[in-house]
Write an enzyme that holds these catalytic residues in place. Structure first.
Site, PDB file in Angstrom:
ATOM      1  N   LYS A 163      -2.035   6.360   0.837  1.00 46.37           N
ATOM      2  CA  LYS A 163      -0.907   6.361   1.817  1.00 46.37           C
ATOM      3  C   LYS A 163       0.074   6.860   1.254  1.00 46.37           C
ATOM      4  O   LYS A 163       0.680   6.952  -0.002  1.00 46.37           O
ATOM      5  CB  LYS A 163      -0.852   4.877   2.448  1.00 46.37           C
ATOM      6  CG  LYS A 163      -0.929   3.931   1.461  1.00 46.37           C
ATOM      7  CD  LYS A 163      -0.594   2.393   1.702  1.00 46.37           C
ATOM      8  CE  LYS A 163      -0.428   1.407   0.487  1.00 46.37           C
ATOM      9  NZ  LYS A 163      -0.604   0.256   0.926  1.00 46.37           N
TER      10      LYS A 163
ATOM     11  N   ARG B 257      -1.052 -11.310   7.852  1.00 50.57           N
ATOM     12  CA  ARG B 257      -0.361 -10.305   8.243  1.00 50.57           C
ATOM     13  C   ARG B 257      -1.286  -9.412   8.795  1.00 50.57           C
ATOM     14  O   ARG B 257      -1.639  -9.910  10.042  1.00 50.57           O
ATOM     15  CB  ARG B 257      -0.083  -8.870   6.818  1.00 50.57           C
ATOM     16  CG  ARG B 257       1.138  -8.307   6.596  1.00 50.57           C
ATOM     17  CD  ARG B 257       1.479  -7.858   5.356  1.00 50.57           C
ATOM     18  NE  ARG B 257       0.147  -7.419   4.963  1.00 50.57           N
ATOM     19  CZ  ARG B 257       0.159  -6.097   4.082  1.00 50.57           C
ATOM     20  NH1 ARG B 257       1.575  -5.740   3.489  1.00 50.57           N
ATOM     21  NH2 ARG B 257      -0.830  -5.749   2.887  1.00 50.57           N
TER      22      ARG B 257
ATOM     23  N   TYR C  13      32.616   6.326  -6.548  1.00 51.73           N
ATOM     24  CA  TYR C  13      33.506   5.998  -4.789  1.00 51.73           C
ATOM     25  C   TYR C  13      33.778   4.565  -5.363  1.00 51.73           C
ATOM     26  O   TYR C  13      33.126   3.817  -5.863  1.00 51.73           O
ATOM     27  CB  TYR C  13      32.230   6.175  -4.080  1.00 51.73           C
ATOM     28  CG  TYR C  13      31.775   7.321  -3.313  1.00 51.73           C
ATOM     29  CD1 TYR C  13      33.123   7.723  -3.034  1.00 51.73           C
ATOM     30  CD2 TYR C  13      31.175   8.123  -3.563  1.00 51.73           C
ATOM     31  CE1 TYR C  13      33.040   8.882  -2.086  1.00 51.73           C
ATOM     32  CE2 TYR C  13      30.939   9.063  -2.848  1.00 51.73           C
ATOM     33  CZ  TYR C  13      32.021   9.927  -2.551  1.00 51.73           C
ATOM     34  OH  TYR C  13      31.820  11.403  -1.602  1.00 51.73           O
TER      35      TYR C  13
ATOM     36  N   MET D  60      25.630  10.163  -3.311  1.00 48.09           N
ATOM     37  CA  MET D  60      24.433  11.474  -2.608  1.00 48.09           C
ATOM     38  C   MET D  60      23.622  12.425  -3.197  1.00 48.09           C
ATOM     39  O   MET D  60      22.795  12.421  -3.148  1.00 48.09           O
ATOM     40  CB  MET D  60      24.637  11.988  -1.589  1.00 48.09           C
ATOM     41  CG  MET D  60      24.383  12.365  -0.184  1.00 48.09           C
ATOM     42  SD  MET D  60      24.730  13.464   1.252  1.00 48.09           S
ATOM     43  CE  MET D  60      25.452  11.636   2.185  1.00 48.09           C
TER      44      MET D  60
HETATM   45  C1  LIG Z   1      -1.572  -0.046  -0.338  1.00 50.56           C
HETATM   46  C2  LIG Z   1      -2.980  -1.091  -0.080  1.00 50.56           C
HETATM   47  C3  LIG Z   1      -3.671  -1.101  -0.969  1.00 50.56           C
HETATM   48  C4  LIG Z   1      -3.387  -0.274  -2.593  1.00 50.56           C
HETATM   49  O1  LIG Z   1      -2.103  -1.517  -3.146  1.00 50.56           O
HETATM   50  P1  LIG Z   1      -2.079  -1.310  -4.698  1.00 50.56           P
HETATM   51  O2  LIG Z   1      -1.278  -2.344  -5.267  1.00 50.56           O
HETATM   52  O3  LIG Z   1      -0.831  -0.186  -4.488  1.00 50.56           O
HETATM   53  O4  LIG Z   1      -2.947  -1.466  -5.623  1.00 50.56           O
HETATM   54  C5  LIG Z   1      -4.450  -2.067  -1.231  1.00 50.56           C
HETATM   55  N1  LIG Z   1      -5.182  -2.693  -0.552  1.00 50.56           N
HETATM   56  C6  LIG Z   1      -3.891  -2.042   1.242  1.00 50.56           C
HETATM   57  C7  LIG Z   1      -4.567  -3.053   1.809  1.00 50.56           C
HETATM   58  C8  LIG Z   1      -3.323  -1.820   0.763  1.00 50.56           C
HETATM   59  O5  LIG Z   1      -2.418  -1.631   2.005  1.00 50.56           O
END
Ligand SMILES: *Cc1c(COP(=O)(O)O)cnc(C)c1O
Length: 359
Positions: free
Chosen positions: A35, A130, A255, A303
């Site tokens: 992802k 969640r 800054y 930046m």
């Molecule tokens: C992102 C995610 C993972 C991977 O988790 P890591 O901590 O990066 O290994 C596994 N399962 C779900 C549902 C996720 O959203």
């Protein structure tokens, strides 16, 4: 001349890290989690690095469909499932598996007219609060989904809230597992459980599938370093010193004139800023490596530039090599200083640094 800022993506490190998943949990099948553009490493590179994975898991529906169109033949899993009913026929057509986590998704799936049968990962909320059905609702959800004629398999999925902390006082892994085991007891289907921290710290968890993400990129989800886990950093962010300033006691930098020198000192200006993905919130003292020497950020990240203390770096000069994170500096060290996690730094890399691919 091009601006001296590069993000080196090491595909062989990613491949190696996948092999660590295999040796940690040899009997489980593995979804490589790709992802967020493979945690900022590039989805297409991840596909090459994780060609041995049993499947790819992600969030983005359009990219999942593209993976299929570009020739990925093994399973693909959408970790959040789908969002609209009209997405379902295309997912079915492309053989993309998805999570079902609530009654709204369930109802859309029941009503759908699908060109091919689908694989469902029924998500359980075992304490994360969640996504997913509560353990008390799970059996009914299972029965409901198993009555849908175009569902060809049902897997059981949950996500750990604290797998990096085995003794978590509120929601320890073992309690989530207890709830999961009770709710799935006697039901036929694959178990789809562990994220990276669970794979590394609880390799004994009984599961058919694991879901490693951060470890594939050489990030470490709990205390230890990548080396201690046998992992290799896959992303290295490197720049150079583009100007040196000799400032006097009482002079300030950047800054807000946030940093004021307590003695006469030498400051190096580095060609990397928040528009490249370096966190603006990183405070004075955040580690930076210059010519192999660990030193510290001073002043506010801007930046396009940041400034470092060159006091400990002998012979620093224009063009001195700077490692912001990666090969010489664990990304977690920068993340901790900035009050975040390596995950966020990886994902926040922008398109501005020049990418160098290493294989
Ligand atoms: C992102 C995610 C993972 C991977 O988790 P890591 O901590 O990066 O290994 C596994 N399962 C779900 C549902 C996720 O959203």
């Amino acid at each position: 001349m091009t601006r001296p800022l590069t993000a080196t993506i090491d595909i062989s490190a990613m491949r190696h890290n996948f092999s660590v998943v295999r040796s940690s949990v040899p009997s489980a099948k593995a979804w490589a989690v790709v992802k967020a553009d493979a945690y900022g490493h590039g989805l297409e590179r991840a596909v090459r690095a994780f060609s041995d994975a049993d499947g790819l898991a992600l969030i983005e529906i359009d990219r999942a469909i593209n993976l299929r169109k570009n020739g990925w033949k093994k399973p693909i899993l959408l970790l959040e499932g789908f969002f609209k009913a009209d997405e379902l026929p295309e997912l079915a057509e492309n053989g993309i598996s998805f999570a079902v986590a609530n009654d709204e998704q369930m109802a859309m799936l029941e009503k759908a007219k699908l060109p091919k049968p689908v694989n469902v990962h029924l998500k359980m909320n075992t304490g994360m609060n969640r996504l997913g059905y509560l353990p008390s609702e799970y059996r009914a959800a299972y029965e409901r989904v198993s009555r849908i004629p175009h569902v060809k398999s049902i897997s059981f999925m949950t996500h750990f809230a604290n797998s990096e902390d085995p003794d978590h006082p509120k929601v320890p892994v073992r309690e989530q597992l207890r709830r999961f085991d009770m709710a799935t007891d006697g039901l036929p289907g694959d178990r789809n459980l562990s994220n990276s921290a669970a794979i590394l710290l609880h390799p004994d968890i009984r599961t058919d599938w694991v879901r490693p993400g951060i470890m594939l990129y050489g990030g470490t989800p709990g205390g230890k370093t990548a080396e201690e886990y046998g992992l290799a950093a896959a992303m290295s962010l490197d720049s150079e010193i583009i100007q040196i300033q000799h400032i006097k006691k009482g002079d300030s930098v950047g800054y807000g004139s946030l940093f004021t020198a307590e003695t006469d000192m030498t400051i190096g200006v580095v060609a990397c800023g928040y528009a490249d993905g370096y966190p603006r919130v990183a405070p004075e003292g955040t580690p930076v490596i210059v010519d192999g020497v660990r030193t510290r950020l001073v002043g506010r990240v801007s930046m396009d530039m940041l400034t470092v203390d060159l006091t400990p770096v002998r012979n620093a000069h224009l063009g001195s090599k700077v490692n912001l994170w990666g090969k010489e500096l664990p990304i977690e060290d920068v993340a901790v200083a900035a009050g975040t996690v390596g995950y966020e730094l990886m994902c926040a890399l922008t398109s501005r640094p020049q990418i160098i691919e290493k294989d």
